[in-house]
Structure formats: C-alpha cells, structure tokens
Design a protein around this motif. Structure first.
Motif, mmCIF file in Angstrom:
data_model
loop_
_atom_site.group_PDB
_atom_site.id
_atom_site.type_symbol
_atom_site.label_atom_id
_atom_site.label_comp_id
_atom_site.label_asym_id
_atom_site.label_seq_id
_atom_site.Cartn_x
_atom_site.Cartn_y
_atom_site.Cartn_z
ATOM 1 N N LEU A 151 0.824 -1.207 0.000
ATOM 2 C CA LEU A 151 0.000 0.000 0.000
ATOM 3 C C LEU A 151 0.859 1.257 0.000
ATOM 4 O O LEU A 151 0.559 2.232 -0.691
ATOM 5 N N ARG A 152 1.915 1.243 0.761
ATOM 6 C CA ARG A 152 2.778 2.423 0.833
ATOM 7 C C ARG A 152 3.478 2.690 -0.497
ATOM 8 O O ARG A 152 3.627 3.836 -0.912
ATOM 9 N N LYS A 153 3.921 1.635 -1.158
ATOM 10 C CA LYS A 153 4.652 1.808 -2.418
ATOM 11 C C LYS A 153 3.729 2.177 -3.574
ATOM 12 O O LYS A 153 4.094 2.991 -4.427
ATOM 13 N N ASN A 154 2.547 1.561 -3.629
ATOM 14 C CA ASN A 154 1.705 1.691 -4.816
ATOM 15 C C ASN A 154 0.622 2.747 -4.723
ATOM 16 O O ASN A 154 -0.032 3.034 -5.719
ATOM 17 N N SER A 155 0.394 3.302 -3.584
ATOM 18 C CA SER A 155 -0.616 4.350 -3.516
ATOM 19 C C SER A 155 0.040 5.681 -3.881
ATOM 20 O O SER A 155 1.134 5.987 -3.414
ATOM 21 N N PRO A 156 -0.632 6.453 -4.732
ATOM 22 C CA PRO A 156 -0.046 7.738 -5.122
ATOM 23 C C PRO A 156 -0.031 8.692 -3.932
ATOM 24 O O PRO A 156 -0.945 8.702 -3.115
ATOM 25 N N LYS A 157 0.993 9.470 -3.848
ATOM 26 C CA LYS A 157 1.098 10.476 -2.791
ATOM 27 C C LYS A 157 0.224 11.663 -3.168
ATOM 28 O O LYS A 157 0.086 11.991 -4.339
ATOM 29 N N THR A 158 -0.354 12.288 -2.187
ATOM 30 C CA THR A 158 -1.261 13.400 -2.483
ATOM 31 C C THR A 158 -0.529 14.586 -3.106
ATOM 32 O O THR A 158 -1.120 15.339 -3.858
ATOM 33 N N ASP A 159 0.758 14.732 -2.813
ATOM 34 C CA ASP A 159 1.482 15.846 -3.431
ATOM 35 C C ASP A 159 1.813 15.560 -4.895
ATOM 36 O O ASP A 159 2.141 16.464 -5.645
ATOM 37 N N GLU A 160 1.708 14.284 -5.330
ATOM 38 C CA GLU A 160 1.959 13.932 -6.726
ATOM 39 C C GLU A 160 0.699 14.087 -7.578
ATOM 40 O O GLU A 160 0.770 14.117 -8.793
ATOM 41 N N LEU A 161 -0.466 14.157 -6.934
ATOM 42 C CA LEU A 161 -1.723 14.234 -7.664
ATOM 43 C C LEU A 161 -1.908 15.647 -8.215
ATOM 44 O O LEU A 161 -1.433 16.614 -7.634
ATOM 45 N N PRO A 162 -2.622 15.746 -9.341
ATOM 46 C CA PRO A 162 -2.849 17.078 -9.903
ATOM 47 C C PRO A 162 -3.727 17.899 -8.973
ATOM 48 O O PRO A 162 -4.701 17.414 -8.423
ATOM 49 N N LYS A 163 -3.371 19.136 -8.815
ATOM 50 C CA LYS A 163 -4.106 20.044 -7.940
ATOM 51 C C LYS A 163 -5.090 20.864 -8.773
ATOM 52 O O LYS A 163 -4.881 21.088 -9.960
ATOM 53 N N LYS A 164 -6.142 21.304 -8.112
ATOM 54 C CA LYS A 164 -7.075 22.191 -8.788
ATOM 55 C C LYS A 164 -6.413 23.542 -8.972
ATOM 56 O O LYS A 164 -5.689 24.010 -8.105
ATOM 57 N N LYS A 165 -6.668 24.144 -10.101
ATOM 58 C CA LYS A 165 -6.105 25.459 -10.365
ATOM 59 C C LYS A 165 -6.855 26.482 -9.518
ATOM 60 O O LYS A 165 -8.084 26.493 -9.485
ATOM 61 N N GLU A 166 -6.098 27.298 -8.860
ATOM 62 C CA GLU A 166 -6.717 28.344 -8.061
ATOM 63 C C GLU A 166 -7.038 29.531 -8.960
ATOM 64 O O GLU A 166 -6.222 29.963 -9.764
ATOM 65 N N ILE A 167 -8.210 30.034 -8.805
ATOM 66 C CA ILE A 167 -8.633 31.179 -9.590
ATOM 67 C C ILE A 167 -8.395 32.424 -8.743
ATOM 68 O O ILE A 167 -8.913 32.536 -7.633
ATOM 69 N N LYS A 168 -7.608 33.307 -9.274
ATOM 70 C CA LYS A 168 -7.316 34.534 -8.547
ATOM 71 C C LYS A 168 -8.358 35.587 -8.925
ATOM 72 O O LYS A 168 -8.611 35.838 -10.093
ATOM 73 N N VAL A 169 -8.932 36.153 -7.911
ATOM 74 C CA VAL A 169 -9.929 37.185 -8.124
ATOM 75 C C VAL A 169 -9.322 38.522 -7.714
ATOM 76 O O VAL A 169 -8.838 38.666 -6.600
ATOM 77 N N ARG A 170 -9.339 39.416 -8.630
ATOM 78 C CA ARG A 170 -8.801 40.745 -8.331
ATOM 79 C C ARG A 170 -9.878 41.572 -7.652
ATOM 80 O O ARG A 170 -11.030 41.582 -8.070
ATOM 81 N N LYS A 171 -9.465 42.256 -6.630
ATOM 82 C CA LYS A 171 -10.403 43.146 -5.949
ATOM 83 C C LYS A 171 -10.334 44.510 -6.606
ATOM 84 O O LYS A 171 -9.254 45.016 -6.887
ATOM 85 N N ARG A 172 -11.501 45.059 -6.829
ATOM 86 C CA ARG A 172 -11.556 46.385 -7.434
ATOM 87 C C ARG A 172 -11.197 47.440 -6.400
ATOM 88 O O ARG A 172 -11.545 47.327 -5.228
ATOM 89 N N LYS A 173 -10.528 48.430 -6.862
ATOM 90 C CA LYS A 173 -10.246 49.569 -6.004
ATOM 91 C C LYS A 173 -11.469 50.478 -6.049
ATOM 92 O O LYS A 173 -11.923 50.852 -7.133
ATOM 93 N N ARG A 174 -11.971 50.760 -4.886
ATOM 94 C CA ARG A 174 -13.137 51.629 -4.848
ATOM 95 C C ARG A 174 -12.691 53.085 -4.915
ATOM 96 O O ARG A 174 -11.886 53.538 -4.109
ATOM 97 N N LYS A 175 -13.226 53.788 -5.865
ATOM 98 C CA LYS A 175 -12.888 55.192 -6.028
ATOM 99 C C LYS A 175 -13.951 56.065 -5.356
ATOM 100 O O LYS A 175 -13.667 57.129 -4.857
ATOM 101 N N ILE A 176 -15.180 55.569 -5.374
ATOM 102 C CA ILE A 176 -16.271 56.333 -4.798
ATOM 103 C C ILE A 176 -16.420 55.913 -3.338
ATOM 104 O O ILE A 176 -16.507 54.726 -3.018
ATOM 105 N N LYS A 177 -16.467 56.879 -2.453
ATOM 106 C CA LYS A 177 -16.604 56.590 -1.031
ATOM 107 C C LYS A 177 -18.086 56.463 -0.692
ATOM 108 O O LYS A 177 -18.927 57.157 -1.251
#
Length: 188
Positions: A151-177
């Motif tokens: 089990l230790r040899k044949n199970s894939p390590k979680t760090d070897e598995l493909p990760k979900k791509k993180e979506i970066k969300v830009r925060k808008r700069k508020r100009k109007i108070k």
C-alpha cells in the motif's frame, strides 16, 4: 479494377443522420403539440450515438483509461439528454454536434475519476497503516507487513496528484466613497 473502400464499423453517414434527426424532430414537435410524451428515439439515431462514442474512445487521449465503458455510457446519456437541443435549421451537421457532447462527457468522467483517485489516496495516506490488522489471532505477521508495504509503495502520494487550479480574483479599487466613509473622514 477500382477498389471500393470498405466502410469502417464506426462510420456514420452525416446525411442519413441529419435526415433521421429531422424526422425525429418532426415527431417530437407533433407530440409536444398534442401534449404527449416525446416519442422513442429511433434505433438508427441511438446506433449513431454508440458508433460516435466508441470511435471517439479509441483516440489516443482516451484509449488507456480503465473506465472507458463508463465514458461511453456517459457520452450516450448526454446525447440523449441534449437530443432536443439540436436544431436542424441552424446546423446541418449533427455528427459534429453530438461528437462535441460526447467529447466533453468523456472529459467530465475523467475529472470525476481523478477526483476519486485523489480521495482514495488521501484516505490511504491519512490512515494509520500500522494499526491495520488482518486477523487478530494470526501469528504470521509477514503477510501483514507485505500488505502494508504494498500500500505504501503503490498508492499515489497526495502531493503527486494534480491540484485544482486556483482562480485569482482581483479586488476592485473603490474610487467612490460610501456615505459612511465620507462622514468618518469629515470627523477626522
């Protein structure tokens, strides 16, 4: 003598497929006007879905998956689900339309299976394998140790598995108070 090409078992004649789809669309329209259920999908249309899905599953990017049959089933199911969305007035190519549906069904199945593999790998990694007991009365611990090592040899390590791509969300700069910010600024 001229040789005639033998048609592949996965060959779908687009003109015949279009004619069958137009005929089926007419039957569906009649049934909906009468307030009845949609008619049964013709065998030829179902056969075309099966041929397209089978042939697409032999592409190099889909051939080596063990769950190929599940991919084909998902593709046919999606074709039946979106059968009513095909509009012969807009497109004269039902082959391309349903090939795209099947292709994306294959992609979704692959993503589901990869997610399941990562869950299974995470569970194996988090499990305390030393506490695993095959039989409490078994004096032969070699089998247990071999199983744990396997089990230790044949199970894939979680760090070897493909990760979900993180979506970066830009925060808008508020100009109007806001009014509250204006009042606070005036007090300061």
């Amino acid at each position: 003598m001229a040789k005639t090409k033998k048609k592949s078992e996965h060959y779908v004649n687009n003109k015949e497929f279009l004619a069958a789809m137009v005929e089926y669309k007419k039957l569906v329209d009649k049934a909906q006007k009468a307030g009845k259920k949609n008619p049964r999908v013709p065998d030829y249309v179902g056969e075309c879905f099966l041929k397209i899905a089978n042939h697409l599953s032999y592409r190099p990017n889909f051939i080596n998956y063990t769950f190929r049959d599940d991919m084909i089933s998902d593709g046919i199911e999606n074709c039946l689900q979106y059968l009513g969305n095909f509009n012969p007035k807009k497109s004269k190519n039902p082959f391309a339309y349903f090939t795209q549906i099947i292709y994306y069904a294959f992609i979704r199945r692959i993503q589901k299976e990869k997610k399941q593999v990562s869950i299974k790998a995470k569970l194996i990694e988090d499990a305390n394998l030393a506490d695993l007991h095959v039989d409490p009365h078994d004096v032969n611990s070699d089998y247990k140790n071999q199983f744990i090592e396997f089990l230790r040899k044949n199970s894939p390590k979680t760090d070897e598995l493909p990760k979900k791509k993180e979506i970066k969300v830009r925060k808008r700069k508020r100009k109007i108070k806001t009014p509250l910010e204006i009042v606070i600024d005036e007090k300061n």
